[in-house]
Design a protein around this motif. Structure first.
Motif, PDB file in Angstrom:
ATOM      1  N   ILE A 143      12.081  16.213  13.056  1.00  0.00           N
ATOM      2  CA  ILE A 143      11.983  15.462  11.807  1.00  0.00           C
ATOM      3  C   ILE A 143      10.509  15.313  11.476  1.00  0.00           C
ATOM      4  CG2 ILE A 143      12.234  13.203  10.723  1.00  0.00           C
ATOM      5  CD1 ILE A 143      14.870  12.856  11.921  1.00  0.00           C
ATOM      6  N   ASP A 144      10.093  15.925  10.388  1.00  0.00           N
ATOM      7  CA  ASP A 144       8.735  15.735   9.898  1.00  0.00           C
ATOM      8  C   ASP A 144       8.782  14.728   8.759  1.00  0.00           C
ATOM      9  OD1 ASP A 144       7.288  17.510  11.564  1.00  0.00           O
ATOM     10  OD2 ASP A 144       8.097  19.198  10.446  1.00  0.00           O
ATOM     11  N   SER A 145       7.827  13.833   8.753  1.00  0.00           N
ATOM     12  CA  SER A 145       7.801  12.812   7.706  1.00  0.00           C
ATOM     13  C   SER A 145       6.361  12.450   7.379  1.00  0.00           C
ATOM     14  CB  SER A 145       8.545  11.553   8.178  1.00  0.00           C
ATOM     15  OG  SER A 145       7.808  10.884   9.201  1.00  0.00           O
ATOM     16  N   PHE A 146       6.176  11.876   6.207  1.00  0.00           N
ATOM     17  CA  PHE A 146       4.868  11.303   5.887  1.00  0.00           C
ATOM     18  C   PHE A 146       5.046  10.179   4.877  1.00  0.00           C
ATOM     19  CE2 PHE A 146       5.187  15.242   3.352  1.00  0.00           C
ATOM     20  CZ  PHE A 146       5.061  14.763   2.061  1.00  0.00           C
ATOM     21  N   VAL A 147       4.095   9.262   4.906  1.00  0.00           N
ATOM     22  CA  VAL A 147       4.070   8.154   3.965  1.00  0.00           C
ATOM     23  C   VAL A 147       2.884   8.341   3.037  1.00  0.00           C
ATOM     24  CG1 VAL A 147       2.772   6.721   5.614  1.00  0.00           C
ATOM     25  CG2 VAL A 147       3.963   5.630   3.709  1.00  0.00           C
ATOM     26  N   ASN A 171       0.818  -1.210   0.000  1.00  0.00           N
ATOM     27  CA  ASN A 171       0.000   0.000   0.000  1.00  0.00           C
ATOM     28  C   ASN A 171       0.860   1.272   0.000  1.00  0.00           C
ATOM     29  OD1 ASN A 171      -2.389   1.513   0.081  1.00  0.00           O
ATOM     30  ND2 ASN A 171      -2.489   1.487   2.316  1.00  0.00           N
ATOM     31  N   ILE A 172       2.153   1.099   0.245  1.00  0.00           N
ATOM     32  CA  ILE A 172       3.051   2.249   0.349  1.00  0.00           C
ATOM     33  C   ILE A 172       3.601   2.648  -1.025  1.00  0.00           C
ATOM     34  CG2 ILE A 172       5.255   3.082   1.283  1.00  0.00           C
ATOM     35  CD1 ILE A 172       4.768   1.356   3.740  1.00  0.00           C
ATOM     36  N   VAL A 173       3.463   3.934  -1.351  1.00  0.00           N
ATOM     37  CA  VAL A 173       4.024   4.464  -2.599  1.00  0.00           C
ATOM     38  C   VAL A 173       5.386   5.088  -2.328  1.00  0.00           C
ATOM     39  CG1 VAL A 173       3.699   6.083  -4.505  1.00  0.00           C
ATOM     40  CG2 VAL A 173       1.713   4.935  -3.486  1.00  0.00           C
ATOM     41  N   SER A 174       5.446   5.952  -1.326  1.00  0.00           N
ATOM     42  CA  SER A 174       6.679   6.681  -1.022  1.00  0.00           C
ATOM     43  C   SER A 174       6.694   7.066   0.450  1.00  0.00           C
ATOM     44  CB  SER A 174       6.793   7.972  -1.851  1.00  0.00           C
ATOM     45  OG  SER A 174       6.404   7.792  -3.181  1.00  0.00           O
ATOM     46  N   ILE A 175       7.907   7.256   0.973  1.00  0.00           N
ATOM     47  CA  ILE A 175       8.090   7.819   2.315  1.00  0.00           C
ATOM     48  C   ILE A 175       9.012   9.026   2.180  1.00  0.00           C
ATOM     49  CG2 ILE A 175       8.912   7.421   4.677  1.00  0.00           C
ATOM     50  CD1 ILE A 175       8.420   4.420   4.224  1.00  0.00           C
ATOM     51  N   TYR A 176       8.597  10.143   2.791  1.00  0.00           N
ATOM     52  CA  TYR A 176       9.356  11.387   2.689  1.00  0.00           C
ATOM     53  C   TYR A 176       9.746  11.943   4.052  1.00  0.00           C
ATOM     54  CZ  TYR A 176       8.329  11.967  -2.283  1.00  0.00           C
ATOM     55  OH  TYR A 176       8.262  11.808  -3.654  1.00  0.00           O
ATOM     56  N   ILE A 177      10.959  12.495   4.087  1.00  0.00           N
ATOM     57  CA  ILE A 177      11.408  13.321   5.204  1.00  0.00           C
ATOM     58  C   ILE A 177      11.365  14.763   4.711  1.00  0.00           C
ATOM     59  CG2 ILE A 177      13.343  13.909   6.721  1.00  0.00           C
ATOM     60  CD1 ILE A 177      12.230  11.242   7.410  1.00  0.00           C
ATOM     61  N   ASP A 231       9.984   8.485  -5.988  1.00  0.00           N
ATOM     62  CA  ASP A 231      10.040   9.919  -5.754  1.00  0.00           C
ATOM     63  C   ASP A 231       9.108  10.594  -6.765  1.00  0.00           C
ATOM     64  OD1 ASP A 231      10.588  12.535  -5.226  1.00  0.00           O
ATOM     65  OD2 ASP A 231      12.763  12.357  -5.414  1.00  0.00           O
ATOM     66  N   LEU A 232       8.052  11.218  -6.250  1.00  0.00           N
ATOM     67  CA  LEU A 232       7.027  11.799  -7.117  1.00  0.00           C
ATOM     68  C   LEU A 232       7.324  13.233  -7.533  1.00  0.00           C
ATOM     69  CD1 LEU A 232       3.856  10.482  -5.252  1.00  0.00           C
ATOM     70  CD2 LEU A 232       4.974   9.508  -7.249  1.00  0.00           C
ATOM     71  N   ASN A 233       8.483  13.729  -7.191  1.00  0.00           N
ATOM     72  CA  ASN A 233       8.825  15.119  -7.486  1.00  0.00           C
ATOM     73  C   ASN A 233       8.555  15.474  -8.949  1.00  0.00           C
ATOM     74  OD1 ASN A 233      10.472  17.509  -8.154  1.00  0.00           O
ATOM     75  ND2 ASN A 233      11.163  17.341  -6.049  1.00  0.00           N
ATOM     76  N   TYR A 234       8.939  14.586  -9.857  1.00  0.00           N
ATOM     77  CA  TYR A 234       8.826  14.885 -11.288  1.00  0.00           C
ATOM     78  C   TYR A 234       7.372  14.922 -11.771  1.00  0.00           C
ATOM     79  CZ  TYR A 234       7.781   9.954 -12.260  1.00  0.00           C
ATOM     80  OH  TYR A 234       7.187   8.720 -12.309  1.00  0.00           O
ATOM     81  N   LYS A 235       6.449  14.359 -10.990  1.00  0.00           N
ATOM     82  CA  LYS A 235       5.038  14.342 -11.376  1.00  0.00           C
ATOM     83  C   LYS A 235       4.284  15.586 -10.910  1.00  0.00           C
ATOM     84  CE  LYS A 235       4.320   9.318 -11.556  1.00  0.00           C
ATOM     85  NZ  LYS A 235       3.491   8.187 -11.050  1.00  0.00           N
ATOM     86  N   LEU A 236       4.926  16.384 -10.079  1.00  0.00           N
ATOM     87  CA  LEU A 236       4.251  17.526  -9.479  1.00  0.00           C
ATOM     88  C   LEU A 236       4.573  18.815 -10.224  1.00  0.00           C
ATOM     89  CD1 LEU A 236       4.936  16.596  -5.756  1.00  0.00           C
ATOM     90  CD2 LEU A 236       2.824  16.250  -7.041  1.00  0.00           C
ATOM     91  N   PRO A 237       3.671  19.779 -10.181  1.00  0.00           N
ATOM     92  CA  PRO A 237       3.916  21.046 -10.883  1.00  0.00           C
ATOM     93  C   PRO A 237       4.988  21.868 -10.185  1.00  0.00           C
ATOM     94  CG  PRO A 237       1.942  21.204  -9.547  1.00  0.00           C
ATOM     95  CD  PRO A 237       2.368  19.768  -9.489  1.00  0.00           C
ATOM     96  N   LYS A 238       5.487  22.859 -10.893  1.00  0.00           N
ATOM     97  CA  LYS A 238       6.450  23.774 -10.282  1.00  0.00           C
ATOM     98  C   LYS A 238       5.702  24.839  -9.488  1.00  0.00           C
ATOM     99  CE  LYS A 238       9.871  23.029 -13.909  1.00  0.00           C
ATOM    100  NZ  LYS A 238      10.689  23.632 -14.983  1.00  0.00           N
TER     101      LYS A 238
END
Length: 259
Positions: free
Chosen positions: A68-72, A46-52, A134-141
């Motif tokens: 440290i803030d994080s989310f899954v 069920n996990i796509v990504s984990i971010y710090i 890493d979904l960075n490339y899928k997100l807008p600027k």
């Protein structure tokens, strides 16, 4: 006072400050523990990504003060969250170099469809992917403008109410100090967002946010310098903390109304 701004490209879009190369060695074990906690409590399929998120990923963390803030990001939003508070406290107690560890579960659709614009913004500008895609490339600027500031600014009164309620019911001195630090950070970062259309700069660093805001509202210097002191040297006096936060809510109110 050193200022730390998010860098911009030639078109004025914000670029990420985060990099594995900037993470100090003393924080790498905590990051590994955060990843393992998510993997142990959520079905891995069920996990796509984990971010710090935040200063630890940019090399600007302050020992014992930064958190440290994080989310899954998960595919299915029906996830049991009952483990989060206990696991967060366990990791936080194990490491003196951070003030606390934040854990959160976020449905991926909230980010990709931008129901939560600020989460998408955080991934794009401050996020360090420690597991999965890493979904960075899928997100807008994003540019440093009203769009990224508004979601936080409109919730400011809610945050102060939340602070009051949390502080009043807490009896543990150390936890009261953590709340004192947390909500004074919120206060100062909100100040930085309130002048974003004037400065065209974004920063998550409290010193930088303070400096930006005081250029336009110098009359707030004493109050916000006190907030900064409460971030660096938090107190446990409930009445003093709540009184200060509520006073600042009232003083910010006309500026927020004009935003």
């Amino acid at each position: 006072m050193n200022t730390i701004f998010s860098p911009k490209d030639k078109n004025g879009n914000l670029k990420s400050l985060s990099s594995w190369n900037k993470v100090e060695n003393r924080y790498k074990k905590i990051i590994e523990d955060v990843k393992e906690v998510y993997l142990a409590n959520i079905n891995n399929d069920n996990i796509v990504s984990i971010y710090i998120i935040g200063s630890i990923t940019t090399g600007n963390a302050k020992y014992g003060i930064s958190d440290i803030d994080s989310f899954v990001l998960v595919k299915n939003e029906q996830v049991d969250n009952n483990w989060i508070k206990e696991e967060s406290e366990i990791i936080s107690q194990n490491y003196k170099c951070v003030s606390k560890v934040g854990l959160k579960v976020v449905p991926i659709e909230e980010v990709l469809k931008q129901k939560d614009v600020f989460k998408a913004f955080l991934i794009k500008t401050q996020g360090l992917c420690i597991y999965g895609e890493d979904l960075n490339y899928k997100l807008p600027k994003f540019k440093p403008d009203r769009e990224i500031a508004l979601p936080k600014i409109t919730k400011f009164s809610k945050y102060i109410k939340e602070a009051r309620e949390a502080i009043l019911v807490e009896d543990d001195v150390d936890k009261i100090k953590l709340l004192c630090r947390k909500y004074n950070k919120v206060l100062i970062r909100t100040a930085g967002l309130l002048v974003i259309e004037k400065t065209h700069e974004y920063s998550n660093d409290v010193n930088t946010c303070l400096s930006l805001f005081l250029k336009y509202y110098p009359e707030f210097e004493n109050d916000l310098t006190y907030s900064l002191d409460l971030v660096e040297n938090p107190i446990s006096d409930k009445e003093i903390i709540i009184t200060h936060l509520e006073k600042m809510k009232d003083k910010f109110s006309p500026i927020i109304d004009r935003f």
